[in-house]
Design an enzyme around this catalytic site. Sequence first.
Site, short mmCIF file in Angstrom:
data_model
loop_
_atom_site.label_atom_id
_atom_site.label_comp_id
_atom_site.label_asym_id
_atom_site.label_seq_id
_atom_site.Cartn_x
_atom_site.Cartn_y
_atom_site.Cartn_z
N LYS A 114 0.86 -1.19 0.00
CA LYS A 114 0.00 0.00 0.00
C LYS A 114 0.89 1.23 0.00
O LYS A 114 1.98 1.20 0.55
CB LYS A 114 -0.87 0.02 1.27
N1 GLU Z 1 -7.20 0.06 -3.28
C1 GLU Z 1 -7.96 -1.09 -3.62
C2 GLU Z 1 -8.05 -2.04 -2.45
O1 GLU Z 1 -7.86 -1.67 -1.32
C3 GLU Z 1 -7.50 -1.74 -4.91
C4 GLU Z 1 -6.09 -2.23 -4.93
C5 GLU Z 1 -5.64 -2.71 -6.29
O2 GLU Z 1 -6.43 -2.74 -7.22
O3 GLU Z 1 -4.45 -3.04 -6.40
O4 GLU Z 1 -8.38 -3.19 -2.60
#
Ligand code: GLU
Length: 438
Positions: A114
């Site tokens: 993240k």
């Molecule tokens: N931010 C989204 C999540 O928390 C998508 C992450 C992604 O598509 O890599 O799942």
Amino acid sequence: MSYKEPAPISHDKDPLESMMKRFHVAAEYLNLDEEIYNVLKSSVKKIIVSLPISMDDGSIRVFEGYRVIHSNILGPSKGGLRYDANVDLNEVTALAAWMTWKCAVVDIPYGGAKGGVKCNPHEMSQSELERLTRAYTQAMHDVFGPDKDIPAPDMGTGPDQMAWLMDEYSRARGTTVNAVVTGKPIILGGSVGRIEATGRGVMVSTLAALTKMKINPFNATIAIQGFGNVGSWAALLLKERGCKIVAISDVSGGYFNKEGIDIGKAITYKNENDGVLENYGGGKKISNEDLLTLDVDVLIPAALENTITEKNADKIKAKLIVEGANGPTSHEADSILEKKGVIAVPDILANAGGVIVSYFEWVQNRLGFKWTKNRVYRRSDSIIKQAFNNVFAISNKYNISLRTAAYIAAIDKVSRTYRYRDGSFTFQKNDKDSQRRK
Ligand code: GLU
């Protein structure tokens, strides 16, 4: 088992603490050995950068940016980039680990990561946001890569930021590398169906849970907290399938209508009013807190972390909670809800639709090919349903919550993969029989 319970972290609502406690509960069920427990609880890498940005008024401001790679055991790490004034390293660390469990529970070949930048995107111009995103990409140039770490949108970011990120990374490489990021505009190699993917996954898992609970969607009433990308798409798609959405909310407060909110109108209103529902007239004004305790069948928290805590869990009347947000329920609230018989479809399963279609986007980019919307929907729906059924079966077998079952499925997958990779497991007829090498 000799590993210690995670120590409480000083501040009250810490997502990292919530994540670690769930991890610990599932690890105990699995009787995970201490070595692997220590591997999985730690992040592979945590990066903090300072990003000096020239603002439109000529001043220079320094923003702090983060990227945490929690795991790359199942494959390259994957996870969104969050722009938010309250983002910090602890939050990003928890969210990165959640991505590991999320990818594992739905069985896609990624580890978890993240990113975040501490900023208020609503107070910044498009060109300031562009400079910030390009600076962040430059700072993370050696971290990102289609086979290493693949960012995507999260709170406060969307297709624009992903386009800038893709462009900046590609410039440095001297070639277009569209598979380095997902959630791009379709014209740049984004996938059809990505925008609505998370909300669609919430819809599919809500219907799957309602079926198990023998509640007809046409009789189901739903309250949704958060009307951003996830909440508004989930609302629209669930309404299309016959459910009655009686309440929605955003930063401006909640709106309740027992006849059902006209979701199409609410979305148009929001789009025409700077993205907020302020003064929306299609429902009686209530507070965000009131929304959580409405007498409905389903509650969908699709806003921030830790909105359902030990302070309000006891007042919740919904029979089913489907977590559109990441980490909306605190660990302490879990047991209160369980005692009350409230079923919760956990975030790592319910909101996995986004990363599933991100995976499809990455696959399409690498193939140089585009899928149809039908194919994207069919395949993502089927992955969510399969993961739901798998988690449901584990929860039934051991008489545990869906949350613990989902963590068990995820941790088991990552730990067994690790054991194969480090050579301490040998293959015996099939994966389930894998054994420690003598
Ligand atoms: N931010 C989204 C999540 O928390 C998508 C992450 C992604 O598509 O890599 O799942």
